[in-house]
Design a protein around this motif. Structure first.
Motif, PDB file in Angstrom:
ATOM      1  N   LEU A  98       0.817  -1.221   0.000  1.00 57.96           N
ATOM      2  CA  LEU A  98       0.000   0.000   0.000  1.00 57.96           C
ATOM      3  C   LEU A  98       0.852   1.273   0.000  1.00 57.96           C
ATOM      4  N   THR A 133      -7.575  -3.718   5.076  1.00 58.23           N
ATOM      5  CA  THR A 133      -8.778  -3.365   4.316  1.00 58.23           C
ATOM      6  C   THR A 133      -9.145  -1.898   4.555  1.00 58.23           C
ATOM      7  N   HIS A 146       3.189   6.983   5.627  1.00 56.95           N
ATOM      8  CA  HIS A 146       2.867   6.992   4.199  1.00 56.95           C
ATOM      9  C   HIS A 146       3.219   8.367   3.644  1.00 56.95           C
ATOM     10  N   LYS A 148      -6.647   0.452   2.855  1.00 58.97           N
ATOM     11  CA  LYS A 148      -6.888   0.471   1.403  1.00 58.97           C
ATOM     12  C   LYS A 148      -7.992   1.476   1.074  1.00 58.97           C
ATOM     13  N   GLU A 149      -9.091   1.385   1.808  1.00 62.86           N
ATOM     14  CA  GLU A 149     -10.233   2.296   1.615  1.00 62.86           C
ATOM     15  C   GLU A 149      -9.802   3.747   1.822  1.00 62.86           C
ATOM     16  N   VAL A 196      -6.117   9.561  -1.994  1.00 62.80           N
ATOM     17  CA  VAL A 196      -5.034   9.716  -2.975  1.00 62.80           C
ATOM     18  C   VAL A 196      -5.574   9.791  -4.399  1.00 62.80           C
ATOM     19  N   LEU A 247      -6.857   5.106   1.615  1.00 62.48           N
ATOM     20  CA  LEU A 247      -5.961   5.591   0.563  1.00 62.48           C
ATOM     21  C   LEU A 247      -6.743   5.856  -0.716  1.00 62.48           C
ATOM     22  N   GLU A 248      -7.712   5.008  -1.039  1.00 58.46           N
ATOM     23  CA  GLU A 248      -8.522   5.207  -2.246  1.00 58.46           C
ATOM     24  C   GLU A 248      -9.312   6.516  -2.147  1.00 58.46           C
ATOM     25  N   GLU A 249      -9.765   6.819  -0.938  1.00 56.43           N
ATOM     26  CA  GLU A 249     -10.555   8.028  -0.695  1.00 56.43           C
ATOM     27  C   GLU A 249      -9.710   9.283  -0.888  1.00 56.43           C
TER      28      GLU A 249
END
Ligand code: PLP
Length: 354
Positions: free
Chosen positions: A282, A344, A298, A347-348, A354, A350-352
Motif C-alpha cells: 500500500l 482493508t 505513508h 486500502k479504503e 489519494v 488511501l482510495e478516498e
C-alpha cells in the motif's frame, strides 16, 4: 490543580496512556497489548486464589520470584517484582539518580523515562537518535549518567544486539545502565546473562506484553544481588505489598505454561510479517521492528489523518504529536483477522484520499 500543589509537580507533564475505550467496539491496536487471552493455567490459578483475598499477599513474592529466577537463569536474590515494570523503573530512578547522577535516554523512546525524571526532580539528557531512528551506541559510552535504554526501542521497534549493549555497559563501569526489555520476546536478544558479569546492569522486563497480562500489572527487575537489594529498599519504603495475590497467582500460572507464551509470540511475529508485507504493497514504509508493533508512515497522507480515519472505522492505533515522529503511527500487531481488517481499512482510506 489546587493552590496547594507543590511547584515541581504542577510543572510536570504526566504520562499520557493510550486510549482505553469503555465500549468494546474498537479493534485495539494502540497500546501494544496481546490480542490473545492469558494462559488457561493462569486463569485457573487465579480462580483458586480469590477466596484468600482477606489476607495480605507475600511481600517477598517468594514462589513467583523463585520460578522466575529459574526461567531467567538467575538467582532468587537477583530478581525483584514490581506492579508493572513501570514501578521497577520508578524504583531505579529513585535509587540510582540524584542531583549528582543525572539520567540519560534517547530523545525518542518510552515516554515514562522523562516523567519519572521530572517527578524525582532529576536532571536528564535526551540523546538524539540518528536520522534512521537508530541508537548510536557511541553516544552512550563513558558517560557519568544513569542510562535508560528500551531494547527493542519504543516506538521504533529497532533492537540493539547484546554485543552493542555490552559495549555501553562496559564503558560505564561507575554508572548504572538500565535495559528495558518490555518487547524482547518478539525478536530481540535479552542481555539478562550479562548480569553475572556486570554489577552496573539492571534489566527490566514485563508480563504486560508477551505474557498477555497487561491487566494484572506485573514486571520485574534483574540484576546483581546488591542492586536488587537497593531496589528493595525503595519497595519496603513505599509499598511492601506491591503485588496482589491474584497477580502473583496469574504470574505463576503463566510461567508454568511457558509453551503457551512461546506460541503466542510466534503467532505475533508471523502476523507482523504478514502486515508488513501488506503495508508495503500500500506504499507504507516502516522501521525494522523486533517488537509487537509496526512504526509506519505513508508519503501521501499525514500520520494524524491516518489515525483519525482509522478511528472512524473503529480501529485504534497510536499517534504521537511529537514533531519528529508526527508522520508515523505505531500499530500494535494483533490477530491475523485484526491485521486483515486494518489493511482493508487502510486500502479504503488511501482510495478516498489519494
Ligand atoms: C509497556 C512498556 C513498559 C511498561 O510496562 P508495564 O505494563 O508497566 O509492565 C515499560 N517499558 C516499555 C518500553 C514499554 O513499552
Amino acid at each position: 490543580m489546587s493552590r496547594f500543589l507543590k511547584a515541581d509537580l504542577s510543572a510536570l507533564e504526566p504520562y499520557t496512556p493510550g486510549e482505553q475505550p469503555k465500549d468494546w467496539v474498537y479493534i485495539k491496536l494502540n497500546t501494544n497489548e496481546m490480542p490473545y487471552p492469558p494462559s488457561p493455567t493462569a486463569v485457573s490459578y487465579v480462580a483458586n486464589e480469590v477466596s484468600r483475598l482477606n489476607l495480605y499477599p507475600d511481600p517477598t513474592c517468594h514462589d513467583l520470584t523463585v520460578a522466575l529466577a529459574k526461567t531467567l537463569g538467575a538467582e532468587e536474590n537477583q530478581v525483584i517484582l514490581g506492579n508493572g515494570s513501570d514501578e521497577i523503573l520508578f524504583y531505579a530512578f529513585t535509587a540510582f539518580c540524584d542531583s549528582k547522577t543525572k539520567a540519560a535516554f534517547p530523545n525518542i523512546t518510552y515516554g515514562f523515562y522523562k516523567v519519572f525524571a521530572q517527578l524525582c526532580g532529576i536532571k536528564y539528557t535526551e540523546i538524539p537518535l540518528t536520522e534512521n531512528f537508530e541508537i548510536s551506541i557511541n553516544d552512550y559510552k563513558n558517560t557519568d549518567k544513569t542510562i535508560f535504554i528500551a531494547n527493542p526501542n519504543a516506538p521504533t521497534g529497532i533492537a540493539l544486539s547484546t554485543a552493542q549493549i555490552e559495549e555501553i555497559i562496559k564503558s560505564n563501569p561507575d554508572n548504572i545502565v538500565v535495559i528495558d526489555e518490555a518487547y524482547v520476546d518478539f525478536g530481540g536478544e535479552s542481555c539478562v546473562p550479562l548480569i553475572k558479569k556486570y554489577d552496573n546492569l539492571l534489566v527490566v522486563q514485563t508480563f504486560s506484553k508477551s505474557r498477555s497480562m497487561a491487566g494484572a500489572r506485573l514486571g520485574m527487575g534483574i540484576g546483581s544481588a546488591e542492586l536488587i537489594n537497593d531496589l528493595n529498599r525503595v519497595k519496603y519504603s513505599t509499598n511492601p505489598y506491591n503485588i496482589n495475590r491474584m497477580t502473583l497467582a496469574a504470574g505463576l500460572g503463566t510461567l508454568t505454561d511457558g509453551l503457551y507464551t512461546e506460541e503466542c509470540c510466534e503467532k505475533i511475529i508471523e502476523n507482523r510479517e504478514f502486515a508488513e508485507k501488506e503495508l508495503s504493497k500500500l506504499g507504507f514504509t516502516f522501521t525494522k521492528s523486533s517488537a509487537n508493533f509496526i512504526f509506519a508512515k505513508h508519503e501521501l497522507v499525514t500520520g494524524a489523518e491516518i489515525y483519525r480515519k482509522l478511528k472512524e472505522r473503529k480501529i485504534l492505533v497510536r499517534h504521537f504529536n511529537s514533531p519528529l515522529i508526527t508522520d508515523y503511527n505505531r500499530i500494535t500487531v494483533g490477530t491475523r483477522e485484526q491485521m486483515t481488517a486494518l489493511i482493508t481499512a487502510l486500502k479504503e482510506i488511501l482510495e478516498e484520499i489519494v
